[in-house]
Design an enzyme around this catalytic site. Structure first.
Site, PDB file in Angstrom:
ATOM      1  N   SER A 143       0.868  -1.174   0.000  1.00 10.15           N
ATOM      2  CA  SER A 143       0.000   0.000   0.000  1.00 10.15           C
ATOM      3  C   SER A 143       0.904   1.223   0.000  1.00 10.15           C
ATOM      4  O   SER A 143       2.094   1.114   0.318  1.00 10.15           O
ATOM      5  CB  SER A 143      -0.853  -0.021   1.281  1.00 10.15           C
ATOM      6  N   TYR A 175      -1.974  -1.562  10.394  1.00  8.73           N
ATOM      7  CA  TYR A 175      -1.972  -1.661   8.921  1.00  8.73           C
ATOM      8  C   TYR A 175      -0.640  -1.140   8.369  1.00  8.73           C
ATOM      9  O   TYR A 175       0.002  -1.785   7.539  1.00  8.73           O
ATOM     10  CB  TYR A 175      -3.143  -0.846   8.361  1.00  8.73           C
TER      11      TYR A 175
END
Ligand code: NAD
Length: 260
Positions: free
Chosen positions: A142, A155
């Protein structure tokens, strides 16, 4: 048909980014194992590919469970003959400030993103090394593999961790022609993101429109979401790239939100 005679296993491919990667790989000649916690979704996605003239199977897999991963990869190899390409993509999101995370939530996030990447890599590598024809591993990182955002501690930690795993695999796998790279998307409108919009609006006390405009797309060059097609096309490029010249890298696809 860049991926003719190749077999790909894509985790989390019943939905969103993984589903589109499976479709694009199948359109380019690969047989695809759609591995997901959600077996009905995986089977439905496989049916769509088969109905469109491709070849796919659904495989039930919880990427955090060692036995489940090993059994799912074995099932894919039995049905499709081998695994040339692994896309470790399954993921979830939990957003809240650090002090509100329970240890169980922290561990769940790391288990899905990091244990899942390790377990699926290990299971597929055994087949790649045994056949001696090399292979490709793509991790779904990401922009949060490089940048931080509030409310996303586990995350960001997990997505940063994938860079380390990919780089070690690039070194270990290089002599055996196994390449490893990380795709780093910006925000893509999938169920994972749709769920976050009202959650972030509530936490920050702003409107959902402001979450999109002033948080998610604020740093992009054109205020646009990245699409599942953008990510799938990059995955296709990496899957079809035939040499170790491109390994151990992370490539960002984010409308300029993050520039490396
Ligand atoms: P999604 O919610 O649409 O799909 C995720 C899929 O993963 C679902 O089918 C779900 O059933 C599956 N899954 C969840 N837990 C699993 C488990 N334990 N084992 C197997 N499968 C499991 O999400 P998405 O947006 O397509 O996300 C896919 C990946 O892309 C994730 O790793 C996510 O972090 C990453 N990513 C997404 C975005 C985005 O903006 N959507 C941006 C950057 C990175």
């Amino acid at each position: 048909m860049q991926l003719n005679n190749k077999v790909a296993l894509v985790t989390g491919a019943a939905s969103g980014i993984g589903k589109r990667i499976a479709e694009v790989f199948a359109q380019n000649g690969a047989a695809v194992a759609i591995a997901d916690l959600n077996l009905d979704g995986a089977n439905a996605a496989a049916r769509e590919i088969n109905d469109a003239g491709g070849k796919a199977i659904g495989v039930k897999m919880d990427v955090t469970d060692e036995a489940d991963v090993d059994a799912g990869v074995a099932q894919a190899i039995k049905a499709l003959g081998k695994v040339d390409i692994l896309v470790s993509n399954a993921g979830i999101q939990i957003v809240k400030p650090i002090e509100e995370f329970s240890l169980a939530e922290w561990k769940k996030m790391l288990a899905i993103h990091l244990d899942g990447a390790f377990l699926t890599t290990r299971a597929c590598l055994k087949d790649m090394y045994a056949r001696g024809e090399g292979g490709v591993v793509i991790y779904m990182g990401s922009v949060h593999s490089h940048e931080a955002s509030k409310l996303k501690a586990p995350y960001c930690a997990a997505k940063h961790g994938l860079l380390g795993l990919a780089r070690v695999l690039a070194k270990e796998g290089g002599p055996k022609k196994v390449r490893a790279n990380v795709i780093c998307p910006g925000f893509v409108r999938t169920p994972l993101v749709d769920k976050q919009i009202p959650e972030q609006a509530k936490t920050f006390g702003i409107s959902e429109e402001d979450v999109i405009k002033n948080i998610m797309l604020k740093e992009t060059v054109d205020a646009e979401f990245t699409t599942v097609d953008d990510v799938a096309n990059l995955a296709l490029f990496l899957a079809g790239f035939e040499s170790n010249a491109l390994t151990g890298q992370s490539i960002t696809v984010s409308h300029g939100w993050h520039m490396q």
